[in-house]
Design an enzyme around this catalytic site. Structure first.
Site, short mmCIF file in Angstrom:
data_model
loop_
_atom_site.label_atom_id
_atom_site.label_comp_id
_atom_site.label_asym_id
_atom_site.label_seq_id
_atom_site.Cartn_x
_atom_site.Cartn_y
_atom_site.Cartn_z
N CYS A 29 -24.84 -2.57 38.91
CA CYS A 29 -23.65 -1.93 38.36
C CYS A 29 -23.48 -0.59 39.05
CB CYS A 29 -23.78 -1.75 36.85
SG CYS A 29 -22.39 -0.87 36.10
N CYS B 42 -14.80 -1.89 34.14
CA CYS B 42 -13.99 -0.88 34.83
C CYS B 42 -12.53 -1.33 34.90
CB CYS B 42 -14.51 -0.63 36.24
SG CYS B 42 -16.14 0.16 36.31
N ASP C 222 -15.01 15.78 15.74
CA ASP C 222 -15.31 14.84 16.83
C ASP C 222 -15.35 13.42 16.26
OD1 ASP C 222 -16.04 13.62 19.16
OD2 ASP C 222 -18.05 14.49 19.27
N CYS D 57 -16.67 -2.40 43.96
CA CYS D 57 -17.57 -3.27 43.21
C CYS D 57 -17.21 -4.74 43.44
CB CYS D 57 -17.49 -2.95 41.72
SG CYS D 57 -18.51 -4.05 40.69
N TYR E 199 -18.44 14.77 11.73
CA TYR E 199 -18.94 13.69 12.59
C TYR E 199 -19.95 14.30 13.57
CZ TYR E 199 -14.54 11.62 10.91
OH TYR E 199 -13.49 11.19 10.14
N GLU F 111 -22.33 13.67 8.75
CA GLU F 111 -22.49 12.51 9.64
C GLU F 111 -22.82 11.28 8.80
OE1 GLU F 111 -23.09 9.67 12.33
OE2 GLU F 111 -22.20 11.63 12.84
N GLN G 77 -23.26 11.58 24.33
CA GLN G 77 -22.30 11.32 25.40
C GLN G 77 -22.95 10.54 26.53
OE1 GLN G 77 -19.06 11.92 25.70
NE2 GLN G 77 -18.74 13.03 23.78
N CYS H 175 -11.80 11.02 22.15
CA CYS H 175 -12.06 10.05 23.22
C CYS H 175 -10.91 9.05 23.34
CB CYS H 175 -13.37 9.31 22.96
SG CYS H 175 -13.40 8.37 21.42
#
Length: 451
Positions: free
Chosen positions: A186, A101, A377, A90, A309, A333, A280, A404
């Protein structure tokens, strides 16, 4: 003799800034956060981006003072490169440029090894666990089709947030900065985002453009945030697209034209996802994670399950399909729009209920005293000790923790260990190529069950 004010005295004791200073350093191990650790000759810690373990580089300080606990820096000259270094594909990647990134300069396979090293270190440091303790083979699995050759970049990001600079040009933010790096393409943007042509036009009076390309449908959407007092431009992009705008006063999202949601596809179902509803970003992530979670939980007919969640109901729907008509699922949620979407998405499951509110507040109010299965999650900060204890008190047969952030995962696994739950196994997925991020699924069960 002139008097010295309190503010003059305080400023006199502020250590000098080291921003711009350069140090020749030997680079140590990778650390959580997309950087590696080094030390100056005086022993001060440097968190250095754009480098690799074992390299010798000239690091230029980007943040910190002489008395700071650590300094942030960029590797601006590579004196002794590592074997896994490549030229970043990139043109907008590198010191002082786009912050999207972290590992453009690293071979794809080595990126996954770096992520495995970070996950291993976080598990050991925060939870006292080894890969063997969590039955993890130490690999970070690429998504199918993402295993590319050095110099190639998978185009995976189906949601891209463009910041618009003062002249109306789109770009991405520089690392730890509000400064915009203009871009014309991108590399990690999914084809559905790229084909909208957002980078090819100017956006006067607009602060940001969020582009969404659904997976499994042709739905495309842009969400525009005007600058204060700015008028919404006529949006003419290269593909048919729904347009939403963020209100200046209420900050709510309003439909301009087209649908106010996109249709996603996963687990053989179509999912309605409105603005603000989580989905996602990688096009294969939803199916990969559902498969990993369901294989780990092995739901049985008639079981009671919780989806905490729950977002727009992805895991709740997968659970409901597998526990059958005699089973039941409760989703919780905090996002109001996500709850509305989840209820629509799951309307054909009469034994599914979705509650609105913060998980740690709503779960105690449900009156539920036991559950067979739990999917957890949480956001990047993790679940926390009190919620972990509440979940364990329900004595579930198995718990699936989708994470995550490896640090939050490790902390919560440590909390679970004090409640009598241990990891049965763990899997790690590279669903964010070229970045530091890694997605994990840990399956937990009561420790007395053994292996």
């Amino acid at each position: 003799m002139p008097e010295t004010s309190a503010s003059d005295s305080a400023s006199a004791h502020v250590a000098p800034s080291l921003v711009g200073e350069e140090y020749e350093v030997e680079v140590g191990p990778v650390a959580h956060g997309g950087h590696c650790v080094a030390r100056t000759e005086s022993g001060q810690v440097l968190f250095v981006r754009h480098t690799l373990p074992g390299e010798r580089v000239v690091a230029q300080v980007t943040e910190g003072r002489a008395d700071s606990r650590f300094l942030r820096a960029d590797a601006v000259r590579i004196l002794d490169p590592a074997k896994d270094r490549i030229e970043a594909p990139c043109p907008f990647s590198g010191p002082g440029r786009c912050g999207g990134c972290d590992w453009q300069h690293v071979k794809p396979g080595a990126q996954r090894r770096l992520k495995a090293d970070v996950l291993t270190e976080q598990l050991q440091r925060l939870a006292g666990l080894t890969p063997e303790d969590v039955s993890w083979d130490g690999t970070v699995e690429p998504a199918p089709g993402d295993k590319v050759a050095p110099g190639e970049v998978p185009a995976w990001r189906t949601r891209v947030h463009y910041t618009i600079d003062a002249e109306g040009h789109p770009g991405l933010l520089k690392h730890r900065s509000h400064e915009v790096q203009r871009i014309d393409h991108c590399l990690i943007a999914a084809p559905g985002v790229d084909e909208l042509g957002i980078e090819a036009r100017e956006w006067p009076a607009i602060a940001s453009v969020d582009a969404i390309a659904a997976t499994g449908s042709a739905d495309r959407q842009v969400v525009l945030t005007p600058r204060p007092g700015g008028r919404l431009p006529l949006v003419e992009l290269d593909r048919e697209v729904s347009v939403l705008r963020v209100g200046e006063k209420d900050r709510a999202v309003h439909r301009v034209h087209g649908r106010d949601f996109v249709r996603e596809r996963a687990d053989d179902r179509t999912w309605r996802v409105g603005e603000g509803g989580f989905w996602q970003v990688h096009p294969q992530a939803a199916d990969l994670l559902v498969d990993a979670v369901m294989r780990g939980l092995t739901p049985r007919r008639g079981e009671m399950a919780l989806d905490l969640y729950c977002g727009v109901g992805l895991f709740a729907g997968a659970l409901a399909d597998r526990v059958g008509e005699r089973g039941a699922v409760l989703g919780i949620e905090s996002g109001k729009r996500a709850v509305a979407d989840a209820r629509k998405n799951l309307a054909d499951f009469p034994r599914v209920r979705v509650e609105h509110g913060k998980v740690d507040k709503v779960l105690p109010r449900t009156g539920i005293t036991e559950a067979d299965l739990v999917v957890l999650d949480p956001p990047r900060a993790g679940a926390g000790k009190s919620l972990v204890e509440r979940i364990a008190s329900l004595t579930p047969r198995r718990i699936a923790y989708v994470a995550c952030d490896p640090a939050a995962l490790a902390r919560d696994l440590s909390y679970f260990s004090t409640t009598g739950y241990r990891p049965r196994f763990l899997r790690a997925f590279d669903l964010f190529p070229m970045t530091q991020h890694v997605e994990c699924v840990a399956i937990l069960e009561p420790a007395e069950k053994g292996s």
